[in-house]
Design an enzyme around this catalytic site. Structure first.
Site, PDB file in Angstrom:
ATOM      1  N   SER A 165      53.438  54.180 -42.625  1.00 37.82           N
ATOM      2  CA  SER A 165      54.517  55.070 -42.196  1.00 37.82           C
ATOM      3  C   SER A 165      55.684  54.228 -41.712  1.00 37.82           C
ATOM      4  O   SER A 165      55.613  52.996 -41.676  1.00 37.82           O
ATOM      5  CB  SER A 165      54.039  55.979 -41.067  1.00 37.82           C
ATOM      6  OG  SER A 165      53.943  55.217 -39.877  1.00 37.82           O
ATOM      7  N   LYS A 166      56.729  54.913 -41.307  1.00 34.49           N
ATOM      8  CA  LYS A 166      57.954  54.227 -40.889  1.00 34.49           C
ATOM      9  C   LYS A 166      57.696  53.230 -39.756  1.00 34.49           C
ATOM     10  O   LYS A 166      58.435  52.279 -39.596  1.00 34.49           O
ATOM     11  CB  LYS A 166      58.988  55.257 -40.437  1.00 34.49           C
ATOM     12  CG  LYS A 166      59.517  56.073 -41.601  1.00 34.49           C
ATOM     13  CD  LYS A 166      60.990  56.452 -41.400  1.00 34.49           C
ATOM     14  CE  LYS A 166      61.523  57.215 -42.584  1.00 34.49           C
ATOM     15  NZ  LYS A 166      61.391  58.672 -42.458  1.00 34.49           N
ATOM     16  N   ARG A 167      56.642  53.486 -38.973  1.00 35.69           N
ATOM     17  CA  ARG A 167      56.319  52.555 -37.883  1.00 35.69           C
ATOM     18  C   ARG A 167      56.090  51.140 -38.423  1.00 35.69           C
ATOM     19  O   ARG A 167      56.307  50.159 -37.748  1.00 35.69           O
ATOM     20  CB  ARG A 167      55.039  52.983 -37.156  1.00 35.69           C
ATOM     21  CG  ARG A 167      55.219  54.117 -36.180  1.00 35.69           C
ATOM     22  CD  ARG A 167      53.925  54.367 -35.428  1.00 35.69           C
ATOM     23  NE  ARG A 167      52.832  54.677 -36.342  1.00 35.69           N
ATOM     24  CZ  ARG A 167      51.763  53.907 -36.519  1.00 35.69           C
ATOM     25  NH1 ARG A 167      51.622  52.789 -35.839  1.00 35.69           N
ATOM     26  NH2 ARG A 167      50.827  54.268 -37.371  1.00 35.69           N
ATOM     27  N   HIS A 168      55.584  51.068 -39.646  1.00 36.18           N
ATOM     28  CA  HIS A 168      55.254  49.756 -40.207  1.00 36.18           C
ATOM     29  C   HIS A 168      56.466  49.066 -40.830  1.00 36.18           C
ATOM     30  O   HIS A 168      56.467  47.851 -41.006  1.00 36.18           O
ATOM     31  CB  HIS A 168      54.170  49.913 -41.283  1.00 36.18           C
ATOM     32  CG  HIS A 168      52.887  50.473 -40.753  1.00 36.18           C
ATOM     33  ND1 HIS A 168      52.509  51.785 -40.960  1.00 36.18           N
ATOM     34  CD2 HIS A 168      51.908  49.914 -40.020  1.00 36.18           C
ATOM     35  CE1 HIS A 168      51.342  51.994 -40.376  1.00 36.18           C
ATOM     36  NE2 HIS A 168      50.963  50.892 -39.795  1.00 36.18           N
ATOM     37  N   GLY A 169      57.476  49.833 -41.177  1.00 33.99           N
ATOM     38  CA  GLY A 169      58.654  49.277 -41.855  1.00 33.99           C
ATOM     39  C   GLY A 169      59.159  50.295 -42.858  1.00 33.99           C
ATOM     40  O   GLY A 169      58.835  51.474 -42.780  1.00 33.99           O
TER      41      GLY A 169
END
Ligand code: GLU
Ligand code: ZN
Length: 492
Positions: free
Chosen positions: A254-258
């Site tokens: 998800s966006k948390r990872h990049g």
């Protein structure tokens, strides 16, 4: 029977890396088995639909060079391939199920359903969901409700006894008790819109889909879909639910990872061949060791049996590595034209570039290829050529393990050695050797000499290789920058 597979995204957001992985697996499986790859747009959720997402879908597939054999734009014998253009088909089949007693009209108001939900929650009732209130309405009751002008939905009759099993090529048999399947889900809404389940099953059948390859998160829908196939009397396609795409921490990517949108990768300057190669290796491998595979090779060698059961990890660093390798392999002209828009955007060159600027870009390609992980790196790597912003913080000149005193000597003495030798036309290896000797004398690592010189000349800690940087700047300009740094540091 020849293979027919489909990628069936909902245009409710930008194409996600995980979605594209699904598209690639379907595409490669179709190609390697001499089958057809179909694109179908599942746009029945009009609230979340956006034109931008649909454009992004087409653009992303085009950028990757993934062509669909049937689908929007290109057409095909089973069209239309956009679900919002197929509403009459869904209605017809839903009504057929009602006529056969396998589905029924439900007239419950949203208020009634809301109240039902509240009660079930309050009573912590074991039974959750629709209470089948309208399953056995009499003809008169229905006629009365129709007279009141209430528009019904159509619900599927889910058996309360028994169980439903489907076989998944990767996951094996998946069984669910029928009483645990959502009680009587809506197939057709009162406004004539189909739900995902109805449209998906009808289309997969009518479009002759042989294998359903989609993300594992759709497994829970499987039993319900099988019930639908059975209700219609249709053959169930082969299921193949794909392993999840996880971030490094084992959580769903998800966006948390990049970045997760393919468009963002494209904007940063990833090459399509790197994305295709790396993304295909997330949850699949040829033999457990082969890393480099071109699209053309994958079109031949992709096998369903090689899909992994366990989740795949998406490693941004590994993608960077693939991308830097593909950048090195790409031909110079292509790299030059890919770099140009970034240089224009940074304000380094004009749009369109002048002949002189074109020349400069050409000369930049070789050293840049050695250093870029993504094409947008060219901006920081080449800034020193276009603007002159000297580094004034002396700490930036000091390499790890060195100190200010040694750095001063390295700059002054090393700089003199470097430029004297360059001017007398010595070979690079000889110059490097001389600078290494200086490092030894000072008792610092090689970088203790090279780093200050590089920072002085390129105004940065990240840069192109030193000799290339000097050649690009010209000897005089480079030397002037070095002397400026010597003077600045001397005063510290
Ligand atoms: N429209 C669904 C999606 O967005 C398709 C799921 C499927 O492939 O059945 O993922
Ligand atoms: Zn009802």
């Amino acid at each position: 029977m020849s293979v027919r597979v489909r990628y069936a995204p909902s245009p409710t957001g930008l194409q996600h890396i995980g979605g594209i992985r699904t598209a690639l697996f379907n595409y490669f499986f179709a190609k390697s088995s001499g089958g057809k790859f179909i694109l179908r747009v599942e746009d029945t959720d009009r609230e979340r639909y956006s034109d931008e997402s649909l454009d992004d879908l087409y653009q992303t597939l085009e950028w990757l060079g993934i062509k669909w054999d049937e689908g929007p734009v290109v057409g095909g014998p089973y069209g239309p391939y956009i679900q919002s253009e197929r509403f009459d088909i869904y209605k017809k089949y839903a009504e057929q199920l009602v006529a056969e007693g396998k589905a029924y009209y439900c007239y419950c108001t949203p208020e009634r359903l809301e109240k039902l939900r509240e009660e079930q929650t309050k009573n912590k009732s074991e039974y959750q969901g629709y209470d089948r209130h309208c399953a056995n309405l009499t003809a008169e009751e229905r006629a009365e409700l129709e007279r009141q002008g209430i528009k019904p939905v159509i619900r599927l009759k889910v058996p309360t006894e028994g169980k439903t099993t489907f076989h998944d090529v990767i996951m094996g048999d998946i069984t669910r008790k029928n009483k645990d399947i959502s009680p009587d889900p809506i197939l057709l809404k009162s406004d004539g819109f189909p739900t995902y389940h109805l449209a998906n099953v009808i289309d997969d059948h009518l479009m002759g889909i042989t294998h359903i390859m989609r993300a594992q998160e759709w497994i829970p829908s499987g039993p319900l879909h099988v019930l639908l196939y059975q209700a219609f009397g249709w053959e169930v396609p082969t299921y193949c639910h794909l392993p999840m795409v996880m971030g490094k921490d084992g959580q769903k990517l998800s966006k948390r990872h990049g970045s997760t949108a393919v468009r963002e990768f494209r904007e940063k300057g990833y090459l399509p061949e790197a994305i295709i190669n790396y993304v295909t290796l997330v949850g699949w491998s040829l033999d457990g060791s082969t890393e480099f595979l071109s699209k053309e090779q994958l079109e031949k060698c992709f096998k369903i049996e090689n899909i992994h059961k366990n989740p795949g990890k998406f490693d941004y660093k590994k993608l960077d590595w693939f991308n830097s390798q593909y950048i090195r392999m790409a031909d110079d002209e292509r790299i030059a034209s890919l770099m140009t828009p970034y240089l224009v955007k940074a304000g380094f060159i004009s749009d369109p570039p002048s002949e002189q600027e074109e020349e400069k870009i050409k000369r930049l390609v070789k050293p840049a290829k050695e250093r870029m992980k993504v094409i947008s790196d060219i901006v920081d790597l080449s800034r020193f050529l276009f603007v002159d912003e000297p580094v004034t913080d002396e700490n930036m000149y000091i390499a790890k393990g060195s100190d200010l005193e040694n750095t001063k000597v390295a700059l002054e003495k090393g700089g003199k050695i470097l430029f004297d030798m360059l001017r007398s036309g010595e070979a690079e290896e000889k110059i490097e050797e001389a600078l290494m000797n200086l490092a030894n004398e000072l008792g610092v690592k090689v970088n203790g000499v090279f780093q200050p010189i590089r920072v002085a000349i390129t105004n940065s800690q990240v840069s192109l290789p030193l000799f290339d940087s000097i050649a690009l700047l010209g000897l005089d300009v480079a030397e002037a920058r070095l002397k400026r740094a010597v003077n600045m540091i001397k005063e510290k």
